[in-house]
Design an enzyme around this catalytic site. Structure first.
Site, PDB file in Angstrom:
ATOM      1  CG  ASP A  76     -10.807   3.332 -15.380  1.00 53.90           C
ATOM      2  OD1 ASP A  76     -10.204   2.133 -15.177  1.00 53.90           O
ATOM      3  OD2 ASP A  76     -10.725   4.000 -16.135  1.00 53.90           O
ATOM      4  CD  GLU A  77      -8.003  -1.907 -16.376  1.00 55.81           C
ATOM      5  OE1 GLU A  77      -7.932  -2.976 -16.834  1.00 55.81           O
ATOM      6  OE2 GLU A  77      -6.602  -1.410 -16.232  1.00 55.81           O
TER       7      GLU A  77
ATOM      8  CE1 TYR B 134      -6.681  -5.415 -11.355  1.00 56.27           C
ATOM      9  CE2 TYR B 134      -7.425  -4.041 -13.345  1.00 56.27           C
ATOM     10  CZ  TYR B 134      -7.124  -4.316 -11.811  1.00 56.27           C
ATOM     11  OH  TYR B 134      -7.043  -2.796 -11.288  1.00 56.27           O
TER      12      TYR B 134
HETATM   13  N1  LIG Z   1      -2.591   1.284 -10.891  1.00 57.29           N
HETATM   14  C1  LIG Z   1      -3.637   1.956 -11.136  1.00 57.29           C
HETATM   15  O1  LIG Z   1      -3.562   2.765 -12.334  1.00 57.29           O
HETATM   16  C2  LIG Z   1      -4.997   1.503 -10.577  1.00 57.29           C
HETATM   17  C3  LIG Z   1      -6.057   2.176 -11.214  1.00 57.29           C
HETATM   18  C4  LIG Z   1      -7.304   1.967 -10.628  1.00 57.29           C
HETATM   19  C5  LIG Z   1      -7.362   1.154  -9.504  1.00 57.29           C
HETATM   20  N2  LIG Z   1      -6.197   0.578  -9.252  1.00 57.29           N
HETATM   21  C6  LIG Z   1      -6.570  -0.498  -8.086  1.00 57.29           C
HETATM   22  O2  LIG Z   1      -5.710   0.053  -6.894  1.00 57.29           O
HETATM   23  C7  LIG Z   1      -5.405  -1.060  -6.168  1.00 57.29           C
HETATM   24  C8  LIG Z   1      -3.892  -0.974  -5.759  1.00 57.29           C
HETATM   25  O3  LIG Z   1      -3.176  -0.908  -7.227  1.00 57.29           O
HETATM   26  P1  LIG Z   1      -1.573  -0.751  -7.436  1.00 57.29           P
HETATM   27  O4  LIG Z   1      -1.513  -0.248  -8.794  1.00 57.29           O
HETATM   28  O5  LIG Z   1      -1.280  -0.134  -6.334  1.00 57.29           O
HETATM   29  O6  LIG Z   1      -1.012  -2.212  -7.316  1.00 57.29           O
HETATM   30  P2  LIG Z   1       0.323  -2.855  -7.048  1.00 57.29           P
HETATM   31  O7  LIG Z   1       0.394  -4.113  -7.717  1.00 57.29           O
HETATM   32  O8  LIG Z   1       1.437  -1.812  -7.133  1.00 57.29           O
HETATM   33  O9  LIG Z   1       0.083  -3.196  -5.646  1.00 57.29           O
HETATM   34  C9  LIG Z   1      -0.398  -4.146  -5.118  1.00 57.29           C
HETATM   35  C10 LIG Z   1       0.058  -4.613  -3.491  1.00 57.29           C
HETATM   36  O10 LIG Z   1      -0.775  -5.527  -2.890  1.00 57.29           O
HETATM   37  C11 LIG Z   1      -0.147  -6.383  -2.329  1.00 57.29           C
HETATM   38  N3  LIG Z   1      -0.653  -7.834  -2.560  1.00 57.29           N
HETATM   39  C12 LIG Z   1      -1.040  -8.611  -3.633  1.00 57.29           C
HETATM   40  N4  LIG Z   1      -1.590  -9.713  -3.355  1.00 57.29           N
HETATM   41  C13 LIG Z   1      -1.935  -9.882  -2.029  1.00 57.29           C
HETATM   42  C14 LIG Z   1      -2.333 -10.578  -0.999  1.00 57.29           C
HETATM   43  N5  LIG Z   1      -3.021 -11.693  -1.494  1.00 57.29           N
HETATM   44  N6  LIG Z   1      -2.335 -10.393   0.314  1.00 57.29           N
HETATM   45  C15 LIG Z   1      -1.818  -8.898   0.971  1.00 57.29           C
HETATM   46  N7  LIG Z   1      -1.089  -8.340  -0.242  1.00 57.29           N
HETATM   47  C16 LIG Z   1      -1.207  -8.427  -1.355  1.00 57.29           C
HETATM   48  C17 LIG Z   1       1.209  -6.650  -3.272  1.00 57.29           C
HETATM   49  O11 LIG Z   1       2.258  -7.023  -2.481  1.00 57.29           O
HETATM   50  C18 LIG Z   1       1.389  -4.874  -3.508  1.00 57.29           C
HETATM   51  O12 LIG Z   1       2.041  -4.352  -2.608  1.00 57.29           O
HETATM   52  C19 LIG Z   1      -5.705  -2.299  -6.848  1.00 57.29           C
HETATM   53  O13 LIG Z   1      -6.915  -2.826  -6.265  1.00 57.29           O
HETATM   54  C20 LIG Z   1      -6.158  -1.897  -8.237  1.00 57.29           C
HETATM   55  O14 LIG Z   1      -6.950  -2.811  -8.915  1.00 57.29           O
HETATM   56  C21 LIG Z   1      -4.958   0.704  -9.661  1.00 57.29           C
END
Ligand SMILES: NC(=O)c1ccc[n+]([C@@H]2O[C@H](COP(=O)([O-])OP(=O)(O)OC[C@H]3O[C@@H](n4cnc5c(N)ncnc54)[C@H](O)[C@@H]3O)[C@@H](O)[C@H]2O)c1
Length: 331
Positions: free
Chosen positions: A135-136, A162
């Site tokens: 949502d960001e 980001y």
């Molecule tokens: N956390 C939230 O509240 C939230 C909310 C909305 C959307 N999102 C989206 O959800 C997705 C997951 O978020 P999260 O909180 O689980 O993130 P996270 O940072 O916990 O996990 C990200 C994962 O991606 C892997 N990664 C990073 N760079 C990589 C690369 N180049 N190649 C392969 N793997 C790679 C990391 O090792 C990690 O396991 C993201 O796309 C984020 O934008 C997160």
């Protein structure tokens, strides 16, 4: 609702599956679709951990590849050997503060990595590419206008490196759909809470500090509002979208549960029986978004999704989960 009849899923490739939401999604999907073969691709950055995959690592229908989604050659090789039917891209650099310190890796993983995956999807005739967005990408809303919510039509107005990189990826996904006919969907979810989040994010960090009797740094006055959703509700939404969502569509996912950051921190203190005097206000994050609030009526009306996890119960369980893991770690 019946599964889509225009494609059958045998193998699903999930990137970023060793991170917070990706690992919860893998557990969820292997639970509800035990017949699927699940291939996880993760670079194992600081945010990813194989421990997050303990529950599934030994299953016969699970395969893990340590790989960077920006590494075209390696990604194409994995697609060649695994022949996934659909791809769900969770892999991202996800921490706003780190993006302010060092934007470049965000551009690489979040934009270039998404393009590499979609190129592989085109080459190997993948039936659906699903992009996990946020949502960001919509920027923020005023705190004093509760009637304003983000819809899928809200213009993109990201504030941080980001969220800009995530918005750029969304634009690229829609461009690949229109230009190359790649079948795609995008989900834009609000803030998730639940187990297995890296302890740099608000809830795990505050639980860790509270247990260790450390100060609890809160940005500004803590009035910034987030729309909190349990990670399981997000996982269910993604499952519904990849099976029933319409090609080329964007779906917002939100908890309809707006809470100010300061109230989350006070709740953690109360739950752990620690005084609120641990809270200290620190200079605000640069460009800090004030309020996020999601209108998920498209997802609710089209696919019948609604959040199921009660916030009070879900957050208490989450705080307990972190407490159990952190209480023996020296502060
Ligand atoms: N956390 C939230 O509240 C939230 C909310 C909305 C959307 N999102 C989206 O959800 C997705 C997951 O978020 P999260 O909180 O689980 O993130 P996270 O940072 O916990 O996990 C990200 C994962 O991606 C892997 N990664 C990073 N760079 C990589 C690369 N180049 N190649 C392969 N793997 C790679 C990391 O090792 C990690 O396991 C993201 O796309 C984020 O934008 C997160």
């Amino acid at each position: 609702m019946a599964d889509r009849d225009d494609y059958k899923i045998e193998t699903i490739l999930i990137t970023g599956g060793a991170g917070f939401i990706g690992s919860n999604f893998i557990s969820y999907i292997m639970g509800v679709h035990p017949d699927y073969r699940v291939v996880c691709v993760d670079k194992l950055t600081y945010a990813g951990s194989m421990d997050n995959l303990n529950a599934v690592a030994d299953k016969e229908n699970f395969q893990f590849y340590k790989a960077d989604i920006c590494d075209r050659e390696n990604i194409f090789k994995i697609f060649e050997s695994e022949k996934p039917d659909i791809v769900v891209n969770f892999a991202a650099e996800s921490h706003v503060d780190r993006s302010i310190e060092n934007p470049e890796v965000f551009l690489d993983t979040n934009i270039k990595g998404t393009a590499v995956l979609m190129d592989a999807c085109i080459k190997y005739g993948i039936k659906r590419f699903h992009q996990i967005s946020t949502d960001e990408v919509y920027g923020d809303l005023p705190v004093d206008r509760p009637e304003l919510l983000f819809t899928e039509e809200t213009p993109l107005r990201p504030s941080s490196p980001y969220s800009s990189s995530k918005a750029a990826a969304d634009l690229l996904v829609m461009a690949y759909h229109r230009t190359y006919g790649l079948p795609v969907t995008i989900s834009r979810c609000s803030n998730n809470y639940g187990p297995r989040q890296f302890p740099e994010k608000l809830i795990p960090l505050m639980v860790f500090n509270t247990i260790s009797d450390k100060t609890l740094p809160v940005y500004g006055q803590g009035i910034n509002v987030r729309d909190w959703i349990h990670v399981d509700d997000h996982c269910r939404a993604v499952d519904m979208i990849i099976h029933h969502g319409r090609d080329g569509e964007i779906y917002n996912v939100g908890g309809s549960n707006e809470v100010a950051n300061i109230d989350i921190v006070k709740l953690i203190c109360r739950t752990l029986g620690k005084p609120e005097s641990l809270i200290t206000f620190v200079p605000d994050r640069k460009g800090h978004d004030l309020r996020y609030a999601i209108d998920s009526s498209k997802l609710r009306n089209e696919l019948g999704w609604h959040p199921e996890v009660d916030f009070e119960a879900g957050i208490r369980e989450t705080i307990e989960w972190y407490k159990e893991r952190y209480q023996n770690i020296p502060g």
